[in-house]
Design an enzyme around this catalytic site. Structure first.
Site, PDB file in Angstrom:
ATOM      1  N   ALA A 147      -2.458 -79.234  27.352  1.00 59.53           N
ATOM      2  CA  ALA A 147      -3.172 -78.074  26.799  1.00 59.53           C
ATOM      3  C   ALA A 147      -3.461 -78.208  25.307  1.00 59.53           C
ATOM      4  CB  ALA A 147      -2.349 -76.809  27.065  1.00 59.53           C
ATOM      5  N   THR A 204      -6.702 -76.790  22.427  1.00 56.89           N
ATOM      6  CA  THR A 204      -6.477 -75.636  21.529  1.00 56.89           C
ATOM      7  C   THR A 204      -7.527 -75.609  20.410  1.00 56.89           C
ATOM      8  OG1 THR A 204      -4.867 -76.937  20.266  1.00 56.89           O
ATOM      9  CG2 THR A 204      -3.994 -75.410  21.946  1.00 56.89           C
ATOM     10  N   PHE A 254       0.294 -73.352  26.354  1.00 54.06           N
ATOM     11  CA  PHE A 254       1.240 -72.507  27.091  1.00 54.06           C
ATOM     12  C   PHE A 254       2.503 -72.232  26.291  1.00 54.06           C
ATOM     13  CE2 PHE A 254      -0.950 -72.411  31.079  1.00 54.06           C
ATOM     14  CZ  PHE A 254      -1.730 -73.553  31.077  1.00 54.06           C
ATOM     15  N   ARG A 255       3.004 -73.301  25.572  1.00 59.07           N
ATOM     16  CA  ARG A 255       4.370 -73.168  25.035  1.00 59.07           C
ATOM     17  C   ARG A 255       4.447 -73.167  23.512  1.00 59.07           C
ATOM     18  NH1 ARG A 255       4.063 -75.880  29.648  1.00 59.07           N
ATOM     19  NH2 ARG A 255       5.294 -75.064  31.403  1.00 59.07           N
ATOM     20  N   GLN A 291      -3.683 -82.672  32.377  1.00 57.17           N
ATOM     21  CA  GLN A 291      -3.039 -81.543  33.052  1.00 57.17           C
ATOM     22  C   GLN A 291      -3.917 -80.297  32.916  1.00 57.17           C
ATOM     23  OE1 GLN A 291       1.519 -81.621  32.131  1.00 57.17           O
ATOM     24  NE2 GLN A 291       0.475 -82.650  30.435  1.00 57.17           N
ATOM     25  N   ILE A 323      -7.251 -77.764  33.096  1.00 61.73           N
ATOM     26  CA  ILE A 323      -8.130 -77.341  34.218  1.00 61.73           C
ATOM     27  C   ILE A 323      -9.486 -76.858  33.696  1.00 61.73           C
ATOM     28  CG2 ILE A 323      -6.161 -76.726  35.675  1.00 61.73           C
ATOM     29  CD1 ILE A 323      -6.521 -73.803  34.874  1.00 61.73           C
ATOM     30  N   ASP A 324      -9.775 -77.148  32.398  1.00 64.46           N
ATOM     31  CA  ASP A 324     -10.939 -76.545  31.740  1.00 64.46           C
ATOM     32  C   ASP A 324     -12.218 -77.377  31.833  1.00 64.46           C
ATOM     33  OD1 ASP A 324      -9.233 -77.364  28.632  1.00 64.46           O
ATOM     34  OD2 ASP A 324     -10.595 -78.620  29.805  1.00 64.46           O
ATOM     35  N   HIS A 329      -3.879 -81.078  37.656  1.00 65.79           N
ATOM     36  CA  HIS A 329      -3.634 -79.683  38.030  1.00 65.79           C
ATOM     37  C   HIS A 329      -4.892 -78.984  38.500  1.00 65.79           C
ATOM     38  CE1 HIS A 329       0.225 -79.742  35.369  1.00 65.79           C
ATOM     39  NE2 HIS A 329       0.347 -80.403  36.490  1.00 65.79           N
ATOM     40  N   ILE A 333      -4.618 -83.192  17.285  1.00 63.57           N
ATOM     41  CA  ILE A 333      -5.209 -84.370  17.950  1.00 63.57           C
ATOM     42  C   ILE A 333      -6.724 -84.445  17.739  1.00 63.57           C
ATOM     43  CG2 ILE A 333      -5.397 -83.177  20.177  1.00 63.57           C
ATOM     44  CD1 ILE A 333      -4.643 -85.956  21.436  1.00 63.57           C
TER      45      ILE A 333
END
Ligand code: APR
Length: 242
Positions: free
Chosen positions: A23, A27, A34-35, A102, A104-105, A120, A230
């Protein structure tokens, strides 16, 4: 920073790079992870998000599931950022073989990446649980509440929910790419969700690069750690992608 120089050299020298991401790659496109502190799992809901995006919750409370899913997991206006563009360019140059994500976008494909393994699933693939008819993200966005197929069945996103298994074929392909990688770049993931996080154990080289804002669960395994955003990092290293 000497780490950036080292990564730049490895990118220049290799034509067998594989990327594994999470994820944190999206961003900088405005999609919360998520975390992280401001991530999805730290916002207030009636139930913990991991409970809502689970198979049993989807079955028992489809209305609540879809309210959360539509409000918190669909970002139709998000655009690829420099990280997505850099990875697509490395593939076009014949240097990067596959992106394993991972997420899903669908942003890697939107940036032009062709070999993308979505562990995912994807919000862009939706299907009727009764007749199997396929629906696009736009179809889902045009409907309200629990999306229904013309046959009356409920439409489900092709997204791996908690308690659901990953597609075995995709997992096997991901393992093959990682086994054969010369340089494995892991970026924007906390590496706490399995089996995805365990995939990096199949890497057999000595150029495992971690690019992440925060420490990850597998830092001790890395040959090179580049700390930071990143999109900025890959945007600097791959020309014309910034
Ligand atoms: N640049 C680099 N790293 C970033 C950036 C950024 N711009 N933004 C966030 N990060 C880092 C965070 O520091 C964090 O370590 O990315 C990581 C994101 O971790 P998570 O939020 O746990 O996301 P992810 O690892 O993809 O989660 C895996 O958990 O709930 C499941 O299915 C869901 O696919 C998801 C899986």
């Amino acid at each position: 920073m000497k780490e950036l120089e080292q990564l730049k050299t490895w990118l220049e020298e290799s034509d067998h790079i594989v990327f594994f991401g999470g994820a944190g790659v999206s961003t900088e496109s405005g999609i919360p992870d998520f975390r992280s502190v401001d991530g999805l799992y730290h916002q207030q809901y009636d139930y913990p998000p991991e409970t809502i995006i689970s198979h049993s919750f989807y079955v028992r409370h489809p209305e609540e599931f879809y309210r959360f899913y539509r409000n918190r997991m669909l970002f139709p206006d998000a655009r690829p950022n420099a990280a997505h563009r850099a990875l697509a360019k490395l593939e076009a140059q014949g240097k990067l073989r596959a992106v394993i994500t991972q997420n899903i976008d669908g942003l890697h494909q939107a940036a032009g990446s062709r070999e993308v393994l979505e562990l995912h699933g994807s919000v862009h693939r939706n299907y009727c649980t009764r007749c199997g008819e396929s629906y696009s993200l736009d179809d889902i966005l045009k409907m309200d509440g629990v999306p229904r197929c013309s046959c009356g069945g409920t439409i489900k996103p092709d997204v791996v929910l908690y308690e659901e298994g990953l597609d075995q074929r995709t997992l096997q392909r991901a393992v093959q790419y990682i086994r054969q990688a010369d340089v494995l770049i892991v970026g924007g993931t906390s590496l706490v969700v399995y089996p995805a996080a365990g995939l990096i154990d199949y890497y057999q080289g000595n150029k495992l690069v971690l690019i992440n804002k925060d420490p990850t669960a597998r830092d001790s395994r890395a040959d090179l750690i580049v700390t930071g955003k990143i999109g900025e990092i890959l945007g600097q290293l791959v020309p014309d992608c910034g």
